[in-house]
Design a protein around this motif. Structure first.
Motif, PDB file in Angstrom:
ATOM      1  N   LEU A 268       0.861  -1.183   0.000  1.00 35.25           N
ATOM      2  CA  LEU A 268       0.000   0.000   0.000  1.00 35.25           C
ATOM      3  C   LEU A 268       0.897   1.232   0.000  1.00 35.25           C
ATOM      4  CD1 LEU A 268      -3.294   0.466   1.953  1.00 35.25           C
ATOM      5  CD2 LEU A 268      -1.720   2.368   1.659  1.00 35.25           C
ATOM      6  N   LEU A 269       0.790   2.023  -1.047  1.00 35.16           N
ATOM      7  CA  LEU A 269       1.603   3.234  -1.186  1.00 35.16           C
ATOM      8  C   LEU A 269       0.846   4.420  -0.611  1.00 35.16           C
ATOM      9  CD1 LEU A 269       2.973   2.853  -4.830  1.00 35.16           C
ATOM     10  CD2 LEU A 269       4.064   2.176  -2.684  1.00 35.16           C
ATOM     11  N   ALA A 270       1.385   4.993   0.459  1.00 32.25           N
ATOM     12  CA  ALA A 270       0.792   6.170   1.093  1.00 32.25           C
ATOM     13  C   ALA A 270       1.828   7.290   1.082  1.00 32.25           C
ATOM     14  CB  ALA A 270       0.349   5.848   2.511  1.00 32.25           C
ATOM     15  N   VAL A 271       2.285   7.611  -0.109  1.00 34.97           N
ATOM     16  CA  VAL A 271       3.327   8.623  -0.312  1.00 34.97           C
ATOM     17  C   VAL A 271       2.794   9.668  -1.285  1.00 34.97           C
ATOM     18  CG1 VAL A 271       5.253   7.070   0.176  1.00 34.97           C
ATOM     19  CG2 VAL A 271       4.346   7.198  -2.150  1.00 34.97           C
ATOM     20  N   PRO A 272       3.418  10.847  -1.368  1.00 31.57           N
ATOM     21  CA  PRO A 272       2.978  11.855  -2.339  1.00 31.57           C
ATOM     22  C   PRO A 272       3.009  11.327  -3.764  1.00 31.57           C
ATOM     23  CG  PRO A 272       4.443  12.831  -0.717  1.00 31.57           C
ATOM     24  CD  PRO A 272       4.488  11.353  -0.487  1.00 31.57           C
ATOM     25  N   ALA A 273       2.226  11.961  -4.623  1.00 29.62           N
ATOM     26  CA  ALA A 273       2.070  11.479  -5.995  1.00 29.62           C
ATOM     27  C   ALA A 273       3.398  11.309  -6.741  1.00 29.62           C
ATOM     28  CB  ALA A 273       1.144  12.416  -6.763  1.00 29.62           C
ATOM     29  N   PRO A 274       4.356  12.245  -6.654  1.00 33.58           N
ATOM     30  CA  PRO A 274       5.612  12.032  -7.388  1.00 33.58           C
ATOM     31  C   PRO A 274       6.366  10.787  -6.927  1.00 33.58           C
ATOM     32  CG  PRO A 274       5.388  14.330  -6.741  1.00 33.58           C
ATOM     33  CD  PRO A 274       4.324  13.576  -6.020  1.00 33.58           C
ATOM     34  N   ALA A 275       6.372  10.526  -5.625  1.00 26.95           N
ATOM     35  CA  ALA A 275       7.044   9.339  -5.105  1.00 26.95           C
ATOM     36  C   ALA A 275       6.312   8.079  -5.560  1.00 26.95           C
ATOM     37  CB  ALA A 275       7.121   9.393  -3.582  1.00 26.95           C
ATOM     38  N   ALA A 276       4.973   8.110  -5.529  1.00 24.89           N
ATOM     39  CA  ALA A 276       4.212   6.961  -6.013  1.00 24.89           C
ATOM     40  C   ALA A 276       4.474   6.724  -7.491  1.00 24.89           C
ATOM     41  CB  ALA A 276       2.727   7.184  -5.758  1.00 24.89           C
ATOM     42  N   ALA A 277       4.588   7.796  -8.270  1.00 27.07           N
ATOM     43  CA  ALA A 277       4.860   7.652  -9.699  1.00 27.07           C
ATOM     44  C   ALA A 277       6.195   6.949  -9.944  1.00 27.07           C
ATOM     45  CB  ALA A 277       4.861   9.028 -10.364  1.00 27.07           C
ATOM     46  N   ARG A 278       7.210   7.306  -9.179  1.00 27.73           N
ATOM     47  CA  ARG A 278       8.519   6.662  -9.358  1.00 27.73           C
ATOM     48  C   ARG A 278       8.445   5.171  -9.024  1.00 27.73           C
ATOM     49  NH1 ARG A 278      10.092  11.665  -7.096  1.00 27.73           N
ATOM     50  NH2 ARG A 278      10.205  10.789  -4.988  1.00 27.73           N
TER      51      ARG A 278
END
Length: 467
Positions: A268-278
């Motif tokens: 489960l990714l609960a990080v800001p959008a740029p970090a999730a994109a990477r």
């Protein structure tokens, strides 16, 4: 069942709490040195205060529900005062009543905030052709067309700016003010739509507070969730960056910055959008592309402590907002010692307040030194509220790239992201980039994502791999 939660802000903490409560084995990884994200407490002149988010929307159940679940129910506090103001046209003016995110239901109480011409334009809404609100549009554009640009500049922008630090002419009506979007699609005028939202709100329990705080600051919520997770056996690590994700025959593997590789049934990714994109670039490039396009605004909070004896008069109310059109440095001020009884009681001889600085496209002041920001805040406070005393302490907290921008079409973007990820079992996303930037919205996003993940995962646990 083993789940890796990436990101230890309030969304990641809430997701981990829901997963652990359902019996999952959880590893929570945070790249910075502390959990909590934008929930952070600190001290000014010895008084513990929030240096990030400072209230929870109490009319949504998720935020206060999490606080109660981790033993903070008795620490929940309503604001001591709720009256706020707008600093515009050279004076502090009471926040107009009868508005939804700055969009008025009547011209009454707007004298002084709007010019005579601006007041007259509000009535034009009833004379225009019926509303035709589509799938989405910018809040500022719709309001300017129906009620005139002054309403946007003097009312809507300060309120939206306080939440998103963004541009009202770009912010999505559907994502930022969803109840008004729904009402606008069902009524012929914007005035009628605002009144419909107000009638809905009036049906709530009398005296129910809109917002709640926590004694000692809402930043204490993060520490309480961490303690609860630790007691339940979750593995929590700070200072550990996740550098990559890949699917395996049994689930997922996360590559860590320290050289380890962790295997899990789900992530489960609960990080800001740029970090999730990477992190999604390899396995979900379409979703990664959508998330990479989400823009973020930066801001700073200047927290100040004064001796009450040095103040000619104490600021009244909970604080004030500042329209960008007035050209001030600060965009808002919160009178912490007036708004929260627990803060006033922490040191009765002090008066603590905070100002915020920084808007999308106007982030130059964020490059100033701390002392320059403090001087600018004091200058604006002097003009607005007559504060001429020297503070006994000041703390500057910068939140760089801290607020996602919900541009027109944001709701559709989020739906596309989730559609792309639906084809990847054992992977979900949550947080401020999706369904709302407040604490309650982030907790709700996290709990929904965690529940969905649990429904898609196998019962058996994956073994942890180390490379």
């Amino acid at each position: 069942m083993h789940v890796i939660v990436v990101g230890g802000g309030i969304a990641g903490l809430a997701a981990a709490h829901r997963l652990v409560g359902a019996g999952a084995r959880v590893t929570l990884l945070e790249s910075s040195g502390a959990f909590g994200g934008k929930l952070r407490t600190g001290h000014v002149a010895g008084v513990q205060v929030d240096l990030g988010a400072e209230s929870i929307l109490a009319r949504r159940p998720e935020g206060v529900g999490l606080a109660r679940a981790v033993g903070l129910g008795d620490a929940l506090r309503p604001p001591a005062v709720s009256s706020a103001a707008i600093w515009t046209r050279g004076a502090l003016r009471p926040m107009p009543q009868g508005q939804v995110m700055g969009v008025p239901s009547t011209a009454a109480s707007l004298a002084g905030v709007l010019s005579d011409a601006g007041l007259a334009q509000i009535a034009r809404d009833s004379e225009l052709p019926p509303l035709a609100v589509g799938e989405d549009e910018a809040v500022g554009r719709l309001v300017a067309e129906r009620m005139g640009p002054e309403v946007v500049d003097r009312l809507v922008e300060p309120l939206l700016g306080g939440v998103y630090a963004g541009d009202a002419y770009r912010i999505s009506l559907r994502s930022a003010v969803p109840r008004l979007w729904e009402a606008a699609r069902a009524h012929d005028t914007l005035l009628a739509a605002v009144r419909a939202v107000q009638r809905e709100s009036a049906g709530r329990a009398p005296g129910e507070p809109v917002f709640a705080g926590l004694e000692g600051g809402v930043g204490t919520l993060a520490a309480a969730v961490v303690a609860d997770l630790t007691a339940r056996g979750a593995a929590l690590e700070t200072g550990v960056a996740v550098t990559g994700l890949r699917r395996t025959g049994r689930g997922w593997a996360a590559a860590l910055g320290d050289g380890r590789s962790l295997a899990a049934d789900g992530v489960l990714l609960a990080v800001p959008a740029p970090a999730a994109a990477r992190l999604l670039a390899a396995e979900a490039p379409a979703a990664a592309g959508e998330l990479a396009a989400v823009e973020y605004a930066s801001m700073a909070i200047v927290t100040l402590a004064f001796r009450r004896a040095d103040l000619a008069r104490l600021p009244r109310g909970s604080g004030f907002l500042v329209p960008a059109v007035d050209g001030r440095v600060i965009k808002a001020a919160t009178f912490t010692s007036g708004k929260w009884d627990w803060a006033a009681a922490a040191d009765p001889d002090l008066f603590v307040l905070r100002t915020s600085v920084g808007r999308l496209g106007d982030e130059g002041p964020l490059r100033w030194e701390d002392a320059e920001l403090v001087r600018a805040a004091l200058m604006d406070l002097g003009e607005a509220a007559g504060l001429s005393a020297k503070p006994v302490d000041a703390v500057v907290t910068r939140w760089l790239h801290g607020l996602p921008q919900y541009d027109v079409g944001h709701h559709a973007r989020v739906e596309r992201v989730r559609g792309f990820l639906a084809g990847l079992p054992g992977l979900r996303v949550a947080g401020a980039a999706y369904d709302g930037v407040g604490i309650a919205a982030c907790v709700g996003s996290a709990e929904q994502a965690a529940s969905e993940l649990l429904r898609t995962l196998p019962a058996g646990p994956a073994e942890e791999a180390r490379e």
